[in-house]
Structures are given as structure tokens and as C-alpha cells.
Design an enzyme around this catalytic site. Structure first.
Site, short mmCIF file in Angstrom:
data_model
loop_
_atom_site.label_atom_id
_atom_site.label_comp_id
_atom_site.label_asym_id
_atom_site.label_seq_id
_atom_site.Cartn_x
_atom_site.Cartn_y
_atom_site.Cartn_z
N ASN A 72 -2.08 106.73 49.18
CA ASN A 72 -1.70 106.70 50.46
C ASN A 72 -1.60 104.96 50.67
O ASN A 72 -3.14 104.39 51.11
CB ASN A 72 -2.99 107.26 51.48
N TRP A 73 -1.16 104.32 51.41
CA TRP A 73 -0.73 102.93 51.64
C TRP A 73 -1.72 102.33 53.41
O TRP A 73 -1.92 101.31 53.45
CB TRP A 73 0.36 102.12 51.26
N LYS A 74 -1.52 104.30 53.64
CA LYS A 74 -1.71 103.58 55.19
C LYS A 74 -1.13 102.40 55.65
O LYS A 74 -0.01 102.62 55.04
CB LYS A 74 -3.17 102.60 55.17
N HIS B 10 -5.40 113.80 57.76
CA HIS B 10 -6.15 112.64 57.45
C HIS B 10 -7.06 112.38 58.36
O HIS B 10 -6.79 112.26 59.48
CB HIS B 10 -5.24 111.23 57.06
N GLU C 216 -7.88 109.70 59.06
CA GLU C 216 -7.88 108.18 60.22
C GLU C 216 -7.13 109.08 61.32
O GLU C 216 -7.36 108.39 62.56
CB GLU C 216 -7.40 107.18 59.00
N GLU D 191 -11.41 114.83 51.44
CA GLU D 191 -12.07 113.25 51.49
C GLU D 191 -13.17 113.33 52.97
O GLU D 191 -13.01 113.62 53.70
CB GLU D 191 -10.91 112.51 51.78
N GLY E 27 -12.63 104.35 52.77
CA GLY E 27 -12.49 103.10 52.48
C GLY E 27 -14.06 102.29 53.01
O GLY E 27 -13.87 101.29 53.59
N SER F 93 -12.56 105.92 48.52
CA SER F 93 -13.49 105.36 47.64
C SER F 93 -12.73 105.58 46.37
O SER F 93 -13.74 104.90 45.04
CB SER F 93 -14.69 105.00 47.77
N GLY G 255 -6.54 105.44 48.30
CA GLY G 255 -5.98 104.50 49.45
C GLY G 255 -6.38 102.83 48.88
O GLY G 255 -5.00 102.25 47.80
N GLY G 256 -7.27 102.36 49.60
CA GLY G 256 -7.55 100.72 49.57
C GLY G 256 -6.95 100.65 47.45
O GLY G 256 -5.85 99.50 47.65
C1 PEP Z 1 -6.87 107.53 52.02
O1 PEP Z 1 -6.93 106.98 52.73
O2 PEP Z 1 -6.99 108.76 51.80
C2 PEP Z 1 -8.78 107.08 50.71
C3 PEP Z 1 -9.07 107.63 50.47
O3 PEP Z 1 -9.22 105.78 51.04
P1 PEP Z 1 -9.66 104.87 49.66
O4 PEP Z 1 -9.04 104.81 48.06
O5 PEP Z 1 -9.24 103.36 50.56
O6 PEP Z 1 -11.01 105.74 49.98
#
Ligand code: PEP
Length: 259
Positions: free
Chosen positions: A10-12, A98, A100, A170, A176, A216, A237-238
Site C-alpha cells: 500500500n503506497w498511500k 483502511h 487512514e 491492521e 506507520g 509496520s 505500507g512504508g
Molecule cells: C498500511 O498502510 O496498510 C500499513 C500497514 O502501513 P505500515 O506498514 O507503514 O505500518
């Protein structure tokens, strides 16, 4: 029951179309080197890059997801994108609910339910995100929150539709933040989710539905999570923004899967 694992990026709100093309070309080459064993590797870029990502992904085995969808088919909904538009852009998946989106843009469980139905009608595979906040976990409400999100978010779905979608557990406090759930915490939550899916949609549905962990995930912690029997992959994500890091997560996650 063997479930095909899913490793999704997930690049956001990161990466331009040019950056998308470079990443997808590199990932396509890397994914072709994976030998044996089925896996779904999925990348979710921002909307403007969906077509570019889908074209670059053709014949590579990499899938493409949108990060959100609106539930109406068309109309005066400035700034929104329908499931049919996402499908025609070449994506096969869409992330729904999600944290966010829930926290910053007000997506409710009811909106999630409508979005899931819109995605399924357009033959997109939803990646339905659920998870508790830190406050809810500390108050001992994790299972209640997951129950509410499943009950209200999946309302009106047939068992076969639930079996075909992908759930992403999640925990909001792990997204994040660099703080991932421990394998024991993830195991408990995933077991709870699968048990509820079994009670509400039938044992067969629960056995088929893929449940990913997200929060994470990094190359050095993915194995401990995907080694768990109820964890069918990861939503990243990151650490997915760098193609080498994401591919390490793919290979590390796959190698640790229970045989
Ligand atoms: C996400 O955006 O779904 C996510 C899990 O982010 P991160 O891996 O950065 O915590």
C-alpha cells in the site's frame, strides 16, 4: 486447507506515475525469479498511476489494487472514483476501510459495507481492513471492535463473497509507527477473526478467506508473522515504497509459511 498467500504493497499518497513505472518494471523482473509455490503479489498505487501500473504488471504475475473506491456507480460525486472505473483501469483489487480512510476521511462500517458490495459487483477483490486503536486495545475491547467491523462492514455479503475477499487485520497503533503486533497478539486477533467468520458465514468460508497482517511489517519481522497458521500474508505500507525492501518482504514472508 491451503490458502494462496498475498503480499500487498500500500503506497498511500506516494509516487508519481514515472516512479510507478520504474518500480513496477523492477518488481516484475524480481517476481519472475520466484520459483514454485503460488503467491499473489499486489501493488496499490494512487489512482492516477493505476493504468500505468496495470500495463507494466501485465504478464508479470503482479496484481494491482486501488486504495479506495466510492460505492455509487456514477453521478455528481466530485473527487470520487467508482468500482467500474477502477476495474477498467486494469486493477483487480481494491483496499476498503483502511484505518487512514476511517480516521481521516470518516469512512464508517456502513460505508465500508457499501464499498465492499460495489467492489464485488465490479468483480474487484476487496482487501477489507479492520483493526482496533491503542485506546480500544488497552480497554480490552479488541475483539468487540473486530466483531463490530466484521458484522457491520460485511453485512449483506453472501458466504461465497466473504470467502473470496481478503481481510487485512491492521491494528491502528501499529500502522506507520514502527511498532508491530507481537506474533502472539497477531495470532490471537487472526484466530478470533477466523473463528467469527466461521460462526457467521460458515466453516468453509472461514477456511477459504485470506487474512493478512498489516502494521509496520518489515523484512526483518515478516517471517515471524507469516509463520503463524492463521496469517496468510501481509499488507505493507512504508516498507513497500522501496522495491528491494518489498521484495525481501515477499520472499521472507513466503519462506516462513507453514508447509
Ligand atoms: C498500511 O498502510 O496498510 C500499513 C500497514 O502501513 P505500515 O506498514 O507503514 O505500518
Amino acid at each position: 486447507m491451503t490458502r494462496v498467500p498475498v503480499l500487498a504493497a500500500n503506497w498511500k499518497m506516494f509516487k508519481t506515475t514515472h516512479e510507478t513505472l520504474a518500480y513496477m518494471r523492477e518488481l516484475g523482473v524480481l517476481v519472475k525469479t520466484l520459483d514454485g509455490g503460488e503467491v499473489e503479489v499486489v501493488v496499490a498505487p494512487p489512482f492516477p498511476s493505476l493504468v500505468t501500473a496495470a500495463e507494466a504488471a501485465r504478464n508479470t504475475g503482479v496484481g494491482v489494487a486501488a486504495q479506495n473506491v466510492y460505492f455509487e456507480r456514477e453521478g455528481a460525486f466530485t473527487g470520487e472514483v467508482s468500482a467500474a472505473m477502477i476495474k477498467e483501469a486494469g486493477a483487480g483489487y481494491v483496499i476498503v476501510g483502511h484505518s487512514e480512510r476511517r480516521r481521516l476521511f470518516g469512512d464508517t462500517d456502513q460505508a465500508v459495507s457499501r464499498k465492499l458490495r460495489a467492489a464485488i459487483s465490479a468483480e474487484l477483490v476487496p482487501i477489507a481492513c479492520i483493526g482496533e486503536t491503542l485506546e480500544e486495545r488497552e480497554a480490552g475491547k479488541t475483539d468487540d471492535v473486530l466483531d463490530r467491523q466484521i458484522r457491520d462492514g460485511f453485512a449483506g455479503l453472501a458466504p461465497a463473497e466473504v470467502a473470496a475477499l481478503i481481510v487485512a487485520y491492521e491494528p491502528v497503533w501499529a500502522i506507520g509507527t514502527g511498532k508491530n503486533a507481537t506474533p502472539a497478539e497477531a495470532a490471537d486477533a487472526h484466530h478470533h477473526i477466523r473463528t467469527r467468520l466461521g460462526e457467521w458465514f460458515g466453516r468453509e468460508t472461514a477456511d477459504q478467506c485470506r487474512i493478512l497482517y498489516g502494521g509496520s511489517v518489515k523484512p526483518d519481522n515478516v517471517a515471524a508473522l507469516t509463520a503463524l497458521p492463521d496469517v496468510d500474508g501481509a499488507l505493507v505500507g512504508g516498507a513497500s515504497l522501496d522495491v528491494a525492501s518489498f521484495f525481501k518482504i515477499v520472499t521472507g514472508g513466503l519462506a516462513a509459511r507453514p508447509k
